[in-house]
Design a protein around this motif. Sequence first.
Motif, PDB file in Angstrom:
ATOM      1  N   PHE A  24     -14.839 -37.533 -25.894  1.00 12.17           N
ATOM      2  CA  PHE A  24     -15.272 -36.034 -26.359  1.00 12.17           C
ATOM      3  C   PHE A  24     -13.930 -35.328 -26.589  1.00 12.17           C
ATOM      4  CE2 PHE A  24     -18.247 -37.572 -23.228  1.00 12.17           C
ATOM      5  CZ  PHE A  24     -19.501 -37.797 -24.050  1.00 12.17           C
ATOM      6  N   MET A  25     -13.778 -34.626 -27.953  1.00 10.42           N
ATOM      7  CA  MET A  25     -12.868 -33.660 -28.156  1.00 10.42           C
ATOM      8  C   MET A  25     -12.806 -32.767 -27.050  1.00 10.42           C
ATOM      9  SD  MET A  25     -12.360 -33.497 -32.205  1.00 10.42           S
ATOM     10  CE  MET A  25     -14.140 -34.270 -32.750  1.00 10.42           C
ATOM     11  N   ARG A  26     -11.694 -31.918 -26.769  1.00 10.03           N
ATOM     12  CA  ARG A  26     -11.661 -31.021 -25.511  1.00 10.03           C
ATOM     13  C   ARG A  26     -12.589 -31.361 -24.318  1.00 10.03           C
ATOM     14  NH1 ARG A  26     -10.936 -25.794 -27.806  1.00 10.03           N
ATOM     15  NH2 ARG A  26      -9.124 -26.039 -29.137  1.00 10.03           N
ATOM     16  N   GLN A  27     -12.126 -32.721 -24.005  1.00  6.67           N
ATOM     17  CA  GLN A  27     -12.797 -33.455 -22.814  1.00  6.67           C
ATOM     18  C   GLN A  27     -12.302 -32.874 -21.631  1.00  6.67           C
ATOM     19  OE1 GLN A  27     -12.865 -37.452 -23.479  1.00  6.67           O
ATOM     20  NE2 GLN A  27     -10.971 -37.824 -22.580  1.00  6.67           N
ATOM     21  N   ALA A  28     -11.177 -32.329 -21.741  1.00 11.77           N
ATOM     22  CA  ALA A  28     -10.302 -31.638 -20.463  1.00 11.77           C
ATOM     23  C   ALA A  28     -10.355 -30.155 -20.866  1.00 11.77           C
ATOM     24  CB  ALA A  28      -8.861 -32.107 -20.369  1.00 11.77           C
ATOM     25  N   GLY A  29     -11.477 -29.368 -20.276  1.00  9.15           N
ATOM     26  CA  GLY A  29     -11.481 -27.991 -20.588  1.00  9.15           C
ATOM     27  C   GLY A  29     -12.306 -27.093 -19.514  1.00  9.15           C
ATOM     28  N   ARG A  30     -12.461 -25.996 -20.091  1.00  7.18           N
ATOM     29  CA  ARG A  30     -12.984 -25.016 -18.922  1.00  7.18           C
ATOM     30  C   ARG A  30     -14.485 -25.506 -18.533  1.00  7.18           C
ATOM     31  NH1 ARG A  30     -11.956 -19.923 -22.769  1.00  7.18           N
ATOM     32  NH2 ARG A  30     -12.516 -21.732 -24.284  1.00  7.18           N
ATOM     33  N   TYR A  31     -15.287 -26.284 -19.191  1.00  9.34           N
ATOM     34  CA  TYR A  31     -16.691 -26.581 -18.602  1.00  9.34           C
ATOM     35  C   TYR A  31     -16.287 -27.398 -17.522  1.00  9.34           C
ATOM     36  CZ  TYR A  31     -16.027 -31.398 -19.918  1.00  9.34           C
ATOM     37  OH  TYR A  31     -15.401 -32.680 -20.125  1.00  9.34           O
ATOM     38  N   GLY A 318     -19.427 -33.905 -32.823  1.00  7.12           N
ATOM     39  CA  GLY A 318     -18.631 -33.370 -34.108  1.00  7.12           C
ATOM     40  C   GLY A 318     -17.561 -32.430 -33.913  1.00  7.12           C
ATOM     41  N   HIS A 319     -17.229 -31.550 -32.791  1.00  5.03           N
ATOM     42  CA  HIS A 319     -16.382 -30.724 -32.555  1.00  5.03           C
ATOM     43  C   HIS A 319     -15.976 -30.679 -30.994  1.00  5.03           C
ATOM     44  CE1 HIS A 319     -13.967 -27.232 -34.844  1.00  5.03           C
ATOM     45  NE2 HIS A 319     -13.197 -28.012 -33.822  1.00  5.03           N
ATOM     46  N   GLY A 320     -15.211 -29.835 -30.604  1.00  5.07           N
ATOM     47  CA  GLY A 320     -14.889 -29.697 -29.207  1.00  5.07           C
ATOM     48  C   GLY A 320     -16.063 -29.334 -28.135  1.00  5.07           C
ATOM     49  N   VAL A 321     -16.004 -29.834 -27.215  1.00  7.93           N
ATOM     50  CA  VAL A 321     -17.098 -29.686 -25.859  1.00  7.93           C
ATOM     51  C   VAL A 321     -17.142 -28.111 -25.780  1.00  7.93           C
ATOM     52  CG1 VAL A 321     -17.762 -29.841 -23.689  1.00  7.93           C
ATOM     53  CG2 VAL A 321     -16.295 -31.704 -24.574  1.00  7.93           C
ATOM     54  N   LEU A 322     -18.346 -27.608 -25.880  1.00  8.57           N
ATOM     55  CA  LEU A 322     -18.534 -26.236 -25.562  1.00  8.57           C
ATOM     56  C   LEU A 322     -18.563 -25.779 -24.009  1.00  8.57           C
ATOM     57  CD1 LEU A 322     -21.445 -25.822 -28.130  1.00  8.57           C
ATOM     58  CD2 LEU A 322     -19.260 -24.909 -28.638  1.00  8.57           C
ATOM     59  N   GLN A 323     -18.151 -24.527 -24.118  1.00 12.16           N
ATOM     60  CA  GLN A 323     -17.582 -23.970 -22.432  1.00 12.16           C
ATOM     61  C   GLN A 323     -18.683 -24.174 -21.608  1.00 12.16           C
ATOM     62  OE1 GLN A 323     -15.545 -20.465 -22.978  1.00 12.16           O
ATOM     63  NE2 GLN A 323     -15.316 -20.409 -20.648  1.00 12.16           N
ATOM     64  N   ASN A 324     -20.071 -23.897 -22.097  1.00 12.97           N
ATOM     65  CA  ASN A 324     -21.239 -23.934 -21.242  1.00 12.97           C
ATOM     66  C   ASN A 324     -21.807 -25.267 -20.894  1.00 12.97           C
ATOM     67  OD1 ASN A 324     -20.617 -21.175 -20.545  1.00 12.97           O
ATOM     68  ND2 ASN A 324     -21.714 -20.635 -22.328  1.00 12.97           N
ATOM     69  N   THR A 325     -21.271 -26.499 -21.238  1.00 10.93           N
ATOM     70  CA  THR A 325     -21.941 -27.556 -21.107  1.00 10.93           C
ATOM     71  C   THR A 325     -21.895 -28.241 -19.782  1.00 10.93           C
ATOM     72  OG1 THR A 325     -21.012 -28.153 -23.415  1.00 10.93           O
ATOM     73  CG2 THR A 325     -21.723 -30.136 -22.219  1.00 10.93           C
ATOM     74  N   ASP A 326     -22.961 -28.557 -19.253  1.00 11.89           N
ATOM     75  CA  ASP A 326     -23.101 -29.254 -17.883  1.00 11.89           C
ATOM     76  C   ASP A 326     -22.186 -30.530 -18.241  1.00 11.89           C
ATOM     77  OD1 ASP A 326     -23.528 -30.648 -15.565  1.00 11.89           O
ATOM     78  OD2 ASP A 326     -25.511 -29.692 -15.622  1.00 11.89           O
TER      79      ASP A 326
END
Length: 345
Positions: A24-31, A318-326
């Motif tokens: 996942f794009m942005r798999q390392a992120g705030r979520y 299709g784009h980065g993981v959204l912040q509020n994703t579990d």
Amino acid sequence: MKVANTAFLDACKRKETEFTPVWFMRQAGRYLPSYRRIKGGSSVIDIAKKPELASEVAVDAVKALGVDVGIIFADIMLPLEGIGIEFRIEENVGPIVSNPIRSLDDVNALDTLEPESDVPYVYDGVTATIQKMDGLVPLIGFSGAPFTLAGYMIEGAPSRDFARTKAMMYSQPEIWEALMRKLTKMVTDYLNAQVRYGVRAVQLFDSWVGCLSPGDYRQFVLPYTREVFFSIGGVPRIHFCANSSSLIEDFHKTGADVLSVDWRVAIDDVWRRCSGETAVQGNLDPAAAMAGGGEMEKRVSDILDRARGHGGHIFSLGHGVLQNTDPENLRSIVKMVHERTRSRK
Ligand code: CP3
């Protein structure tokens, strides 16, 4: 270093794989709770400049999700610091440049990037991440593409329409050309050094180039992107762009091995429009990953059905993981993609 899981690298080359690889794009992120803990009050750039932390968040994400590839923890803006662009990343906004490009003099004043001395932490980060990954999965390196970087440098801030950027292209093409030439060289040198340090694939993010018409894309962007891809050898090259449905054929002309597309295009159309001569990465809507449940599963299934029989699919958003994703939703996507595609063989 040899890696245990080669599904991602094989899929990039359109080889048969035991299962469809996922990341996942942005798999390392705030979520991710582990990311938030490490990040604390510091900025994404602070983390990226500390190889110990950057490698930790990159590897934590791989282990937490069970994905088939890791991506170095950095930001597309980082190499710009090495050529004299001053920026900060504002939370929930994006990159803000304090000395935007407005003239040919501004372009001429930009330095040449010396990757290993200007941004040594990126390469120390690659080394540390590969060590911590210990052969589990391969590591992707990345860079922003010349257009998307030029967009931030000219606008000075995130933009919806990139009007200032386009106005410069149309009315002062000599400035545009000079800037794109410099960025093409910078991106090529930045990525080739990542390859020397051991990344096994590279992804070029042209996140915002979908704002251009196909004609403008061909005239003002394609020659530079092509040059980047032609100058990087030895590893699969992935090209990402959001909103790319009107540009797929031109995108294919960049020479990338893998086209990474968003949900606005039906994924099977990408193979058709490129005569099957590409691998394709994508393309679940990040909002579906955030929603979870039966609707998410239905959409994952639909993508797998469409991809079936086409060579070289890498499942992704299709784009980065959204912040509020579990994170649990992402884990269940990985499991579902692996199980369904394994049982097909
Ligand atoms: O696992 C990963 O993929 C993380 C590594 C990564 C980051 N940025 C870290 C980051 C990657 C691959 C990027 C690429 C990037 N950065 C792009 C291309 C991908 C895309 O989304 O189109 C772009 C356009 C940027 C510029 C940028 N940096 C934006 C638009 C933002 C979002 C601002 C916000 O707060 O929403 C950033 C910040 C950023 N870069 C974050 C991360 C994890 C989130 C903020 C944070 O954790 O502090």
